[in-house]
Motif scaffolding. Structure first.
Motif, PDB file in Angstrom:
ATOM      1  N   ASN A 131       1.091   1.408  -3.764  1.00 60.62           N
ATOM      2  CA  ASN A 131      -0.326   1.777  -3.735  1.00 60.62           C
ATOM      3  C   ASN A 131      -1.214   0.602  -4.145  1.00 60.62           C
ATOM      4  N   SER A 179      -2.231  -2.854  -2.008  1.00 62.97           N
ATOM      5  CA  SER A 179      -2.116  -3.849  -0.942  1.00 62.97           C
ATOM      6  C   SER A 179      -2.646  -5.211  -1.376  1.00 62.97           C
ATOM      7  N   LYS A 211       0.830  -1.211   0.000  1.00 55.82           N
ATOM      8  CA  LYS A 211       0.000   0.000   0.000  1.00 55.82           C
ATOM      9  C   LYS A 211       0.860   1.255   0.000  1.00 55.82           C
TER      10      LYS A 211
END
Length: 247
Positions: free
Chosen positions: A196, A198, A192
C-alpha cells in the motif's frame, strides 16, 4: 562551496532532510520488506546474497559486521559460519533492525550476535574491529557515500575484506531498456498492491538509477583507501558486488 542539496531519487532535497526521508521509506515498507524483495526480483535476490557471502570468505573465528542489515537475510547466511567469532547487525532504521532481530530469534540464531542502531557514515565501533564487513543494498541510500566508505575502512581490521552488494547499471542497452520499464512501472504497482505504498518503491527505483556505476564506485573505494578493489556483475549488471581489502 558547501553542498546544501542532495539526490533523493530523482528529487533534490536538503542534505539534512535525506536521512529522515529514507527512514520514512523503510518505516513504511519494513513489515512487507521480504515479500516485496521476492516479488521484485522474482526470488533472484536470494542467489545474489548467497554469492556475495561466498565471496566474503567468512571463517569461524571472524568478527563480522552486517551493515544496513535490513531484515537480516545476509546475517542468516553468515551466522552458521561463525563458531568463536561475533556477528554484529547494524542498521540506521530501528524498525528494520527489529525485524532482523525477530527473524534471527525465530531461526534460533542467538549467542554471538549483537545489534547496533547506527549511521554508516559514523560507525560507533573502535578502529580495526571487524575481519569482514558486508553492506547489502544499503549504500545507495546513504547520504554521503564517501563518508560511509571511510567509516567502513576505519573499523575494518588490517587484512580484512569489505564487500558491497548493490543494484548497479546493466551492461547492455537492451537489458537496460527492459529494466527501466520494469522498475518504473512494475515496482510502484507491486508496492501499491502489496505494501500500500507506491511512492516508496518509486523512490527505490529512482535511487538505483542515481547510484554510481560500477567503475565509479570502484574509484570511490580506491579514493577511500581500499586496496585490491574489483567488482563482479550479476544478472547482466543489474546487481554488482564490489570488494576491497584493507592492508
Amino acid at each position: 562551496m558547501k553542498e546544501d542539496t542532495i539526490d533523493f531519487g530523482f528529487r533534490k532535497v536538503r542534505v539534512d532532510e535525506k536521512q529522515k526521508l529514507v527512514a520514512g521509506v523503510f518505516d513504511s515498507v519494513a513489515s512487507r520488506y521480504d515479500i516485496m524483495n521476492d516479488l521484485m526480483s522474482l526470488g533472484i535476490h536470494r542467489l545474489w546474497k548467497r554469492h556475495a557471502i561466498s565471496l566474503l570468505q567468512v571463517r569461524d573465528h571472524h568478527d563480522v559486521l552486517d551493515l544496513a542489515c535490513g531484515s537480516g537475510d545476509l546475517s542468516l547466511l553468515i551466522a552458521p559460519k561463525l563458531k568463536s567469532g561475533q556477528l554484529t547487525l547494524s542498521d540506521i532504521n530501528d524498525n528494520m533492525l527489529a525485524v532482523a532481530k525477530n527473524r534471527l530469534i525465530d531461526r534460533g540464531v542467538v549467542g554471538n550476535v549483537h545489534l547496533a542502531l547506527a549511521n554508516a557514515e559514523s560507525l560507533p565501533f573502535q578502529d580495526n574491529s571487524f575481519d569482514r564487513i558486508i553492506i547489502g543494498f544499503g549504500l545507495r541510500n546513504v547520504t554521503h557515500k564517501d563518508k560511509a566508505l571511510a567509516s567502513i575502512l576505519r573499523v575494518l581490521k588490517p587484512g580484512g575484506r569489505a564487500l558491497i552488494l548493490e543494484f548497479s547499471h546493466p551492461t547492455s542497452s537492451l537489458l537496460s531498456t527492459w529494466y527501466d520499464a520494469y522498475s518504473f512501472k512494475m515496482l510502484p504497482f507491486l508496492g501499491k498492491i502489496i505494501a500500500n505504498d507506491s511512492e516508496s518503491y518509486r523512490y527505490l527505483a529512482e535511487s538505483i538509477r542515481m547510484h554510481p556505476c560500477q567503475e565509479s564506485l570502484k574509484a570511490m573505494m580506491l579514493a577511500a583507501g581500499f586496496d585490491s578493489c574489483h567488482y563482479f556483475n550479476l544478472t547482466g549488471g543489474i546487481v554488482a558486488i564490489h570488494q576491497g581489502i584493507k592492508y
